[in-house]
Design a protein around this motif. Structure first.
Motif, PDB file in Angstrom:
ATOM      1  N   LEU A 328       0.816  -1.204   0.000  1.00 23.37           N
ATOM      2  CA  LEU A 328       0.000   0.000   0.000  1.00 23.37           C
ATOM      3  C   LEU A 328       0.857   1.266   0.000  1.00 23.37           C
ATOM      4  O   LEU A 328       0.369   2.348  -0.310  1.00 23.37           O
ATOM      5  CB  LEU A 328      -0.933   0.009   1.231  1.00 23.37           C
ATOM      6  CG  LEU A 328      -2.045  -1.044   1.232  1.00 23.37           C
ATOM      7  CD1 LEU A 328      -2.812  -0.999   2.546  1.00 23.37           C
ATOM      8  CD2 LEU A 328      -2.992  -0.842   0.059  1.00 23.37           C
ATOM      9  N   LEU A 383     -12.416  -4.380   0.193  1.00 31.02           N
ATOM     10  CA  LEU A 383     -11.120  -4.763  -0.365  1.00 31.02           C
ATOM     11  C   LEU A 383     -11.234  -5.087  -1.855  1.00 31.02           C
ATOM     12  O   LEU A 383     -10.297  -4.842  -2.627  1.00 31.02           O
ATOM     13  CB  LEU A 383     -10.569  -5.980   0.399  1.00 31.02           C
ATOM     14  CG  LEU A 383     -10.286  -5.742   1.889  1.00 31.02           C
ATOM     15  CD1 LEU A 383      -9.959  -7.056   2.578  1.00 31.02           C
ATOM     16  CD2 LEU A 383      -9.168  -4.751   2.093  1.00 31.02           C
ATOM     17  N   TYR A 384     -12.371  -5.638  -2.249  1.00 37.23           N
ATOM     18  CA  TYR A 384     -12.575  -5.973  -3.661  1.00 37.23           C
ATOM     19  C   TYR A 384     -12.699  -4.711  -4.521  1.00 37.23           C
ATOM     20  O   TYR A 384     -12.120  -4.623  -5.613  1.00 37.23           O
ATOM     21  CB  TYR A 384     -13.829  -6.834  -3.806  1.00 37.23           C
ATOM     22  CG  TYR A 384     -14.192  -7.154  -5.240  1.00 37.23           C
ATOM     23  CD1 TYR A 384     -13.478  -8.116  -5.952  1.00 37.23           C
ATOM     24  CD2 TYR A 384     -15.247  -6.500  -5.875  1.00 37.23           C
ATOM     25  CE1 TYR A 384     -13.799  -8.414  -7.263  1.00 37.23           C
ATOM     26  CE2 TYR A 384     -15.577  -6.788  -7.190  1.00 37.23           C
ATOM     27  CZ  TYR A 384     -14.851  -7.746  -7.881  1.00 37.23           C
ATOM     28  OH  TYR A 384     -15.167  -8.034  -9.184  1.00 37.23           O
ATOM     29  N   THR A 385     -13.461  -3.739  -4.032  1.00 36.22           N
ATOM     30  CA  THR A 385     -13.658  -2.507  -4.808  1.00 36.22           C
ATOM     31  C   THR A 385     -12.466  -1.559  -4.717  1.00 36.22           C
ATOM     32  O   THR A 385     -12.280  -0.710  -5.591  1.00 36.22           O
ATOM     33  CB  THR A 385     -14.916  -1.763  -4.316  1.00 36.22           C
ATOM     34  OG1 THR A 385     -14.794  -1.496  -2.896  1.00 36.22           O
ATOM     35  CG2 THR A 385     -16.166  -2.608  -4.544  1.00 36.22           C
ATOM     36  N   TYR A 386     -11.666  -1.687  -3.640  1.00 34.38           N
ATOM     37  CA  TYR A 386     -10.438  -0.901  -3.454  1.00 34.38           C
ATOM     38  C   TYR A 386     -10.707   0.600  -3.606  1.00 34.38           C
ATOM     39  O   TYR A 386     -10.218   1.257  -4.532  1.00 34.38           O
ATOM     40  CB  TYR A 386      -9.372  -1.346  -4.467  1.00 34.38           C
ATOM     41  CG  TYR A 386      -7.955  -1.061  -4.021  1.00 34.38           C
ATOM     42  CD1 TYR A 386      -7.227  -2.004  -3.327  1.00 34.38           C
ATOM     43  CD2 TYR A 386      -7.350   0.159  -4.302  1.00 34.38           C
ATOM     44  CE1 TYR A 386      -5.927  -1.765  -2.931  1.00 34.38           C
ATOM     45  CE2 TYR A 386      -6.049   0.429  -3.905  1.00 34.38           C
ATOM     46  CZ  TYR A 386      -5.338  -0.533  -3.225  1.00 34.38           C
ATOM     47  OH  TYR A 386      -4.049  -0.274  -2.827  1.00 34.38           O
ATOM     48  N   ASN A 388      -9.863   3.304  -1.578  1.00 36.23           N
ATOM     49  CA  ASN A 388      -8.685   4.136  -1.313  1.00 36.23           C
ATOM     50  C   ASN A 388      -7.784   3.399  -0.334  1.00 36.23           C
ATOM     51  O   ASN A 388      -8.178   2.394   0.268  1.00 36.23           O
ATOM     52  CB  ASN A 388      -9.078   5.514  -0.743  1.00 36.23           C
ATOM     53  CG  ASN A 388      -9.981   5.399   0.482  1.00 36.23           C
ATOM     54  OD1 ASN A 388      -9.575   4.891   1.528  1.00 36.23           O
ATOM     55  ND2 ASN A 388     -11.234   5.857   0.331  1.00 36.23           N
ATOM     56  N   THR A 389      -6.557   3.897  -0.182  1.00 32.65           N
ATOM     57  CA  THR A 389      -5.567   3.221   0.659  1.00 32.65           C
ATOM     58  C   THR A 389      -6.017   3.106   2.108  1.00 32.65           C
ATOM     59  O   THR A 389      -5.903   2.050   2.725  1.00 32.65           O
ATOM     60  CB  THR A 389      -4.230   3.977   0.587  1.00 32.65           C
ATOM     61  OG1 THR A 389      -3.797   4.017  -0.764  1.00 32.65           O
ATOM     62  CG2 THR A 389      -3.176   3.274   1.423  1.00 32.65           C
ATOM     63  N   VAL A 392      -8.798   0.486   2.558  1.00 34.36           N
ATOM     64  CA  VAL A 392      -8.276  -0.872   2.428  1.00 34.36           C
ATOM     65  C   VAL A 392      -7.559  -1.295   3.701  1.00 34.36           C
ATOM     66  O   VAL A 392      -7.723  -2.427   4.183  1.00 34.36           O
ATOM     67  CB  VAL A 392      -7.335  -0.980   1.208  1.00 34.36           C
ATOM     68  CG1 VAL A 392      -6.576  -2.294   1.225  1.00 34.36           C
ATOM     69  CG2 VAL A 392      -8.128  -0.848  -0.075  1.00 34.36           C
ATOM     70  N   SER A 396      -8.819  -4.286   6.073  1.00 28.69           N
ATOM     71  CA  SER A 396      -7.905  -5.415   6.287  1.00 28.69           C
ATOM     72  C   SER A 396      -7.724  -5.703   7.767  1.00 28.69           C
ATOM     73  O   SER A 396      -7.758  -6.861   8.204  1.00 28.69           O
ATOM     74  CB  SER A 396      -6.537  -5.122   5.653  1.00 28.69           C
ATOM     75  OG  SER A 396      -6.652  -4.946   4.264  1.00 28.69           O
ATOM     76  N   LYS A 453      -3.758  -4.873  -5.805  1.00 32.39           N
ATOM     77  CA  LYS A 453      -5.102  -4.736  -5.243  1.00 32.39           C
ATOM     78  C   LYS A 453      -5.726  -6.080  -4.874  1.00 32.39           C
ATOM     79  O   LYS A 453      -6.657  -6.121  -4.065  1.00 32.39           O
ATOM     80  CB  LYS A 453      -6.002  -3.994  -6.228  1.00 32.39           C
ATOM     81  CG  LYS A 453      -5.555  -2.553  -6.482  1.00 32.39           C
ATOM     82  CD  LYS A 453      -6.540  -1.810  -7.376  1.00 32.39           C
ATOM     83  CE  LYS A 453      -6.103  -0.366  -7.583  1.00 32.39           C
ATOM     84  NZ  LYS A 453      -7.052   0.386  -8.421  1.00 32.39           N
ATOM     85  N   TYR A 454      -5.275  -7.171  -5.464  1.00 37.43           N
ATOM     86  CA  TYR A 454      -5.767  -8.517  -5.151  1.00 37.43           C
ATOM     87  C   TYR A 454      -7.285  -8.632  -5.264  1.00 37.43           C
ATOM     88  O   TYR A 454      -7.924  -9.343  -4.500  1.00 37.43           O
ATOM     89  CB  TYR A 454      -5.331  -8.919  -3.735  1.00 37.43           C
ATOM     90  CG  TYR A 454      -3.840  -8.979  -3.546  1.00 37.43           C
ATOM     91  CD1 TYR A 454      -3.097 -10.059  -3.985  1.00 37.43           C
ATOM     92  CD2 TYR A 454      -3.156  -7.922  -2.926  1.00 37.43           C
ATOM     93  CE1 TYR A 454      -1.719 -10.110  -3.815  1.00 37.43           C
ATOM     94  CE2 TYR A 454      -1.775  -7.966  -2.749  1.00 37.43           C
ATOM     95  CZ  TYR A 454      -1.072  -9.058  -3.193  1.00 37.43           C
ATOM     96  OH  TYR A 454       0.289  -9.101  -3.025  1.00 37.43           O
ATOM     97  N   SER A 455      -7.881  -7.923  -6.233  1.00 38.93           N
ATOM     98  CA  SER A 455      -9.341  -7.935  -6.383  1.00 38.93           C
ATOM     99  C   SER A 455      -9.864  -9.337  -6.669  1.00 38.93           C
ATOM    100  O   SER A 455     -10.869  -9.776  -6.086  1.00 38.93           O
ATOM    101  CB  SER A 455      -9.767  -6.984  -7.505  1.00 38.93           C
ATOM    102  OG  SER A 455      -9.427  -5.653  -7.187  1.00 38.93           O
TER     103      SER A 455
END
Length: 547
Positions: A328, A383-386, A388-389, A392, A396, A453-455
């Motif tokens: 990040l 986390l999927y849509t991401y 902003n930092t 996330v 997490s 991003k690991y979407s």
């Protein structure tokens, strides 16, 4: 014969009610007459101590057992999860483990997969050995052997060497956690397990804080003694584990009858207060029929699926959290280690708050882990849509904290439905071993091609978590009777304790209470059978207390 004024009399013995007796006295033979299905000596033992004496006794037992168990769990988490922090130590330098072992990020993912494979194979057999060799000796053997293997990690020079070391670490560690859970079943009731697991998990999850601090410290110590920081971390943690393992064999109590620090009355009381399906130390060490019963029980497979789906859904995030934080770009890699600490603090808070709340038995126990999974699912959508930092990072931390808090909410529910020595050992080991499949599969979901991003990874994790929610709902339906009766009995016991009384009834494996559930029919080491179980389900006589 009328009961003596100085003896305890039953408060109520009639169909549809729980049976109570005054504490701190001995039940007379006359009072036990006509109450079929109860083991007389066990009933007498349940009334031996007053409420205050019971509270003090449990506190002593807690101090003898729980700090050692929590310390074992802390070291297990520390030694098992250090590869997550080691992965990013000295990142971008020649001291980094990936560069020194010439490994890619995806190749490094396999260290967790290799680690969990022997777990799946060895946990149930290990649990079957615990009673035969005694907990203190068996758990000490486990700790010393995994400490030695942890130290050996520092000597690896290739990816194959690291995989080999991780495989043997998983093999040596297998059995520690289910072994501790099994041992607690010999000392505590299932409805008391939440409070004990609260202590257990709170200290155990402190490993995240320690691991982050150690990784930060050894990151800066890299090069000392011609060793990289990751090598020093393995050596230090391994030595500490060995020392603690040696202490366990001398300090950890085995079973109530072997505890020299308990009086005979206290030993009898501790064993008498356990439910009829709890394991006994005097049972035979091994019985094939109990394993067969476990394998035929649909609850075994439902709980195993609960564990498997959940661990697949969350293990990848837990394994990759340090890397996700580093990717990040908040700060330097070394300082990013410290950003993992809020996860441990929040986890401890969740376990403490919800553990105490669950102990009141006001809400159904399955509601807690289900609620956790719903929130984790919502976090995964973030986390999927991401967006902003910051979002996330917050999602997490929250998801990882709730994931770690899920297990102490689930285990008391699981042990409510285990039965006898061999059956309990195998059932606990089985669900924990095959539930570890998530540890092998989860990290593979978070491959480097999905970074940063690991979407895609979180989409797969959401699907697994959805399956876990559905499986938990089905398991709740199947076990609703035993769960409901356990909570009712827990509330009755708390109320009776305030009145200086004890509840003589208990909840059996099928979720029914009454005369039939209190007898114990277990095969003993000497070939005899303990307890008697009657088909009678009602006694109409009611006897008031004598002052």
């Amino acid at each position: 014969m009328a009961p003596n004024e100085n003896q305890t009399t039953l408060l109520a013995v009639r169909e549809g009610t729980l049976r109570y007796a005054k504490r701190g006295r001995i039940l007379s033979d006359a009072e036990l007459t006509g109450i079929s299905g109860f083991e007389a000596e066990r009933m007498r033992a349940r009334t031996l101590l007053t409420s205050e004496q019971e509270k003090k006794l449990l506190r002593r037992i807690d101090w003898h057992i729980m700090p050692l168990c929590a310390l074992m769990f802390l070291m297990k988490n520390l030694d098992a999860n250090n590869v997550s922090n080691i992965r990013i130590m000295n990142r971008g330098t020649n001291e980094n483990i990936l560069r020194q072992l010439n490994m890619s990020a995806d190749a490094y993912n396999l260290v967790n997969t290799v680690y969990y494979i022997p777990y799946i194979i060895a946990e149930a057999p290990s649990n079957l050995c615990l009673k035969r060799f005694l907990p203190s000796k068996w758990l000490s053997r486990i700790m010393i052997s995994w400490g030695i293997v942890t130290c050996c990690h520092a000597a690896v020079t290739t990816a194959g060497g690291l995989y080999t070391a991780r495989f043997f670490l998983g093999l040596m560690e297998a059995g520690m956690f289910p072994g501790v859970i099994l041992q607690l079943c010999y000392w505590y009731r299932p409805d008391e397990m939440a409070r004990r697991l609260l202590y257990f998990y709170m200290l155990g999850n402190f490993s995240t804080v320690i691991s982050g601090v150690l990784a930060f410290a050894f990151d800066n110590a890299s090069g000392s003694g011609k060793l990289s920081g990751w090598q020093w971390m393995f050596i230090v943690e391994g030595i500490v584990t060995i020392v603690i393992g040696i202490g366990i064999v001398f300090l950890l109590p085995d079973f109530p009858p072997q505890a020299k620090w308990l009086t005979e009355d206290e030993k009898a009381f501790i064993q008498a207060r356990l439910p009829s399906n709890a394991p006994q130390s005097k049972e035979v060490n091994f019985k094939w029929s109990e394993i067969g019963n476990v394998m035929k029980d649909p609850k075994t497979w439902l709980f195993t699926l609960c564990w498997a789906f959940f661990t697949v859904g969350i293990t990848g995030l837990q394994f990759y959290l340090p890397t996700v934080i580093a990717d990040l770009g908040f700060t330097t890699v070394a300082k990013s280690q410290l950003l993992n600490i809020p996860t441990a603090i929040l986890t401890i808070a969740f376990i403490g708050i919800f553990g105490i709340w669950a102990d009141t038995a006001r809400l159904p126990r399955p509601l807690y882990p289900l609620s956790f999974m719903v929130v984790i699912f919502a976090c995964y959508s973030v986390l999927y849509t991401y967006p902003n930092t910051g979002g996330v990072y917050a999602a997490s931390i929250l998801a990882t904290s709730l994931a770690s808090s899920w297990y102490p909410m689930m285990w008391p529910w699981r042990v409510q439905t285990t039965s006898k020595a061999t059956g309990s050992a195998f059932a606990i080991g089985f669900v924990n071993s095959y539930g570890q499949i998530g540890g092998a599969v989860g990290p593979q979901i978070f491959r480097s091609k999905y970074a940063p991003k690991y979407s895609t990874s979180f989409a797969v994790a959401m699907a697994m978590l959805g399956c876990a929610i559905i499986t938990n709902l089905v398991t709740w339906w199947v076990t609703k009777d035993v769960e409901q009766e356990t909570r009712k009995l827990k509330r009755a016991m708390l109320a009776a304790r305030k009145r200086g009384e004890v509840v003589l009834d208990d909840v059996n494996y099928d979720g029914k209470h009454g005369i039939k559930s209190v007898g114990r029919e277990n095969d003993m080491e000497d070939g005899t059978v303990s307890g008697s179980v009657s088909d009678e389900t009602s006694v109409t006589k009611a006897v008031p207390f004598k002052n």
